[in-house]
Design an enzyme around this catalytic site. Structure first.
Site, PDB file in Angstrom:
ATOM      1  N   HIS A  59      -1.948  39.780   4.618  1.00 58.52           N
ATOM      2  CA  HIS A  59      -2.695  39.117   3.952  1.00 58.52           C
ATOM      3  C   HIS A  59      -2.192  37.449   3.983  1.00 58.52           C
ATOM      4  O   HIS A  59      -2.279  36.770   2.863  1.00 58.52           O
ATOM      5  CB  HIS A  59      -2.601  39.534   2.360  1.00 58.52           C
ATOM      6  N   GLU A 240     -12.024  45.698   4.034  1.00 57.84           N
ATOM      7  CA  GLU A 240     -10.956  46.301   4.247  1.00 57.84           C
ATOM      8  C   GLU A 240     -10.976  47.990   4.273  1.00 57.84           C
ATOM      9  O   GLU A 240     -10.011  48.780   4.841  1.00 57.84           O
ATOM     10  CB  GLU A 240      -9.865  46.330   3.086  1.00 57.84           C
TER      11      GLU A 240
END
Ligand code: DHB
Ligand code: FE
Length: 280
Positions: A59, A240
């Site tokens: 991230h 995701e």
């Protein structure tokens, strides 16, 4: 020979790390969510894997937007945890297995799945939180772990079909490793969530439940959707969920469903836990 015992998929919400660290897991807000890990913990306790290959997305901690590999494999013996801005206290570093990693890297590239090989890699909440939810938090982790990062952040992001293929290649890679070793594959992230923009807060329970069912029984189903379609249904960060397909691809077609749990909302996410077991 190395064997894949099965796989576990789980969301990787940052707030989970703080809930664990602050002893909140039995509070009303968190209890049902954390209870969903119970049968997964029990299964792991029974099968006792030596190592987890953790499919997750970075991230912005290890890779920033200036350089984003589509697939990146950790090829180190240690992986330190850091926080990329959620206020999470870092946990103890994870032990890897560089020898196995290099074997996987060679096999994947031979199978025409080109990956970035990382001899140093920092891991973030996407990697750490599912491990903590499944094994607890330790100074000496009870398993070794290898990070396999999939870009779900900077478009173009790989397709669902590509992730399923990566999983299938990963299975061949692991199963051709001569050393006796018991391995589980973790697929992290998802399910539906969107953290920014006009649709921030979007959760699609119906789509999440269908994804969980199909990923277990008919993973090709998910490959009918383009990434734009997945994001339309599941939110921009819901993309995701494609990482669950890497786990699924690495398992046998007839892997048995051991456990399935869904809870929404938790933080900003529709959260699922799925445990599949290979049949030997
Ligand atoms: C949340 C979920 C994520 O997967 C993430 O990377 C960040 C935040 C959330 O639900 O708040
Ligand atoms: Fe995430």
């Amino acid at each position: 020979m190395a064997r894949i015992l099965g796989g576990v998929t789980s969301s990787h919400i940052p707030a989970v790390g703080n809930a664990i660290a602050n002893g909140l897991t039995q509070e009303p807000y968190w209890k049902r969510f954390f209870d969903g890990y119970g049968p997964a913990q029990k299964w792991l306790d029974e099968v006792k894997p030596d190592l987890a290959i953790v499919v997750y997305n970075d991230h912005g901690l290890n890779f920033f937007l200036d350089k984003v590999p589509t697939f990146a494999l950790g090829c180190a013996d240690v992986y330190p945890n850091e926080d990329e801005g959620w206020g999470l206290k870092p946990v103890a570093p994870f032990k890897g297995d560089a020898e196995l990693s290099w074997h996987i890297a060679e096999s994947l590239v031979e199978q025409e799945i080109d990956i970035c090989m990382c001899q140093e890699m920092l891991v973030d909440h996407g990697f750490v939180n599912p491990i903590r939810a499944l094994w607890g938090t330790h100074e000496n982790w009870p398993i070794k772990a290898i990070p396999l990062a999939v870009n779900t952040v900077q478009h173009p992001v790989p397709t669902a079909a590509r992730c399923l293929k990566l999983g299938r290649a990963l299975r061949k890679a692991v199963e051709s490793y001569p050393e006796d070793m018991k391995i589980v594959i973790l697929g992290t992230g998802g399910l539906s969530h969107q953290l920014q923009g006009e649709r921030a807060g979007l959760i699609n329970v119906e789509f999440d439940l269908e994804c969980m069912e199909k990923i277990a029984t008919d993973p090709e189903w998910m490959t009918q959707f383009s990434n734009a379609e997945i994001m339309e249904k599941a939110g921009t960060e819901g993309i995701e969920s494609i990482m669950w397909l890497v786990m699924r691809g690495a398992l046998q077609d007839d892997a048995k469903i051991i456990h399935k749990h869904y809870h929404a909302p938790i933080s900003n996410t529709g959260a699922g836990v799925l445990v599949l077991e290979n049949q030997y």
